[in-house]
Scaffold this active site. Structure first.
Site, PDB file in Angstrom:
ATOM      1  N   ASP A   1       6.415  -1.238  -1.555  1.00  0.00           N
ATOM      2  CA  ASP A   1       7.279  -1.548  -2.692  1.00  0.00           C
ATOM      3  C   ASP A   1       8.741  -1.253  -2.382  1.00  0.00           C
ATOM      4  O   ASP A   1       9.069  -0.529  -1.431  1.00  0.00           O
ATOM      5  CB  ASP A   1       6.877  -0.680  -3.899  1.00  0.00           C
ATOM      6  CG  ASP A   1       5.558  -1.125  -4.507  1.00  0.00           C
ATOM      7  OD1 ASP A   1       4.866  -1.962  -3.891  1.00  0.00           O
ATOM      8  OD2 ASP A   1       5.222  -0.611  -5.585  1.00  0.00           O
TER       9      ASP A   1
ATOM     10  N   HIS B   1       6.067   2.742   0.233  1.00  0.00           N
ATOM     11  CA  HIS B   1       7.402   2.221  -0.074  1.00  0.00           C
ATOM     12  C   HIS B   1       8.154   1.902   1.207  1.00  0.00           C
ATOM     13  O   HIS B   1       8.042   2.626   2.194  1.00  0.00           O
ATOM     14  CB  HIS B   1       8.168   3.221  -0.950  1.00  0.00           C
ATOM     15  CG  HIS B   1       7.527   3.408  -2.289  1.00  0.00           C
ATOM     16  ND1 HIS B   1       6.429   4.231  -2.464  1.00  0.00           N
ATOM     17  CD2 HIS B   1       7.778   2.830  -3.488  1.00  0.00           C
ATOM     18  CE1 HIS B   1       6.045   4.163  -3.742  1.00  0.00           C
ATOM     19  NE2 HIS B   1       6.846   3.325  -4.380  1.00  0.00           N
TER      20      HIS B   1
HETATM   21 NI    NI Z   1       8.965   0.706  -7.187  1.00  0.00          NI
END
Ligand code: NI
Length: 324
Positions: free
Chosen positions: A133, A275
């Site tokens: 992400d 991430h």
């Molecule tokens: Ni996020």
């Protein structure tokens, strides 16, 4: 009539009476012989001489086809040569022949359907969907993709729309290398704080940015923070992909902890949340990917995993894993 012609006639008549398509090659109808260059008979030789290997002895002979495509036989051709009863060019009583190996093929191959780029997900084998992400972010994204490329592994990047213009080269690489690009909204606002129109705008603009900078139309949404309420569920017109393994890489920023969060917990069908922003995550991927491959996991995109598990992803629905 030569043996091969007789045999061919039988084949042609059989095909005719069976009402099946003929193959490219010699064809006989009520008017005479002609030579189909396409399997469906939609193209043929006409208006001139053609060398054809019609003979079982491997010798090619020259045949004349008229304007309508019928083979001339026992006559003079328009350019003054004679053809014999079998249609082959004769001159001074000598049949004109050459080795079949010197003869061009007039038959047009049907274009073959392109095989998809050699990637096959085996639905009977275990698989994991790694997801990243908050990118794009080239520094870490390229490190991740370099690693994935070594193992033919694919992942899903949930990118933030307003970052895409700054990382266009990386966006194209994601698409070119077969990773799934999906939206993490336009500005990473928590959607449960927004009204319906604002939610739709965040999704629509996030999708537009991906289309614009990667050429790919995303099919999935990841909610910022995974946060949702009834308004969110009613206004996100895409499948919403949550996760069941949370590495908390953003919190620890620790390679070993990120590695352990995956390798100590992962099972077939899991969706792993990471991430793209942290060097520690890029380093963790370099350990996680080879180990998962060694354990027999296929590393697949979220859409690949849903498909392999026979799940038809629905707009407005939440998905946490595809464990069997
Ligand atoms: Ni996020």
């Amino acid at each position: 009539m030569k043996k091969w012609m007789t045999a061919l006639m039988v084949a042609v008549m059989t095909a005719f009476f069976a009402n099946t398509a003929y193959a490219a090659g010699w064809v006989l109808n009520q008017t005479g012989w002609w030579f189909a260059t396409k399997d469906d008979g939609s193209a043929w030789l006409s208006d001139g001489w053609y060398w054809l290997d019609g003979n079982e002895d491997g010798i090619a002979e020259c045949y004349y086809f008229d304007a309508e495509g019928y083979m001339l036989a026992n006559t003079l051709t328009p350019d003054g040569y004679t053809v014999d009863a079998d249609g082959a060019w004769t001159e001074m009583g000598q049949k004109q022949a050459r080795p079949a190996s010197e003869v061009p093929s007039y038959i047009e191959e049907e274009p073959q359907e392109e095989e998809p780029a050699g990637r096959v997900v085996d639905p009977t084998k275990p698989m994991v969907a790694l997801t990243f992400d908050d990118g794009p972010y080239a520094k870490v994204g390229n490190q991740i993709m370099d690693c994935l490329a070594k193992y033919d592994a694919k992942v899903t990047f949930f990118v933030v729309g307003d970052r895409c213009a700054s990382y266009q080269t990386e966006m194209k690489r994601m698409a070119d290398e077969g990773h799934e690009i999906a939206t993490h909204t336009y500005e990473h606002k928590y959607l449960d704080k927004l009204d319906a129109a604002q939610i739709r705008e965040q999704i629509d603009k996030g999708v537009e940015a991906i289309v614009k900078y990667s050429g790919v139309t995303p099919a999935l949404v990841r909610l910022p923070g995974g946060r949702k309420n009834d308004t969110v569920l009613a206004n996100v017109a895409y499948p919403m992909i949550q996760w069941n393994i949370d590495t908390r890489d953003w919190e620890t920023k620790n390679t070993e902890k990120t590695v352990r969060a995956v390798l100590d917990n992962v099972k077939d069908g899991d969706i792993v949340l990471m991430h793209e922003l942290y060097a520690s995550t890029g380093d963790a991927v370099e350990q996680i990917v080879p180990e998962l491959i060694a354990r027999g996991y296929q590393l697949v995109t979220v859409s690949e995993m849903a498909q392999a598990r026979g799940v038809q992803l629905q707009a407005g629905q939440l998905y946490y894993s595809f464990r069997p």
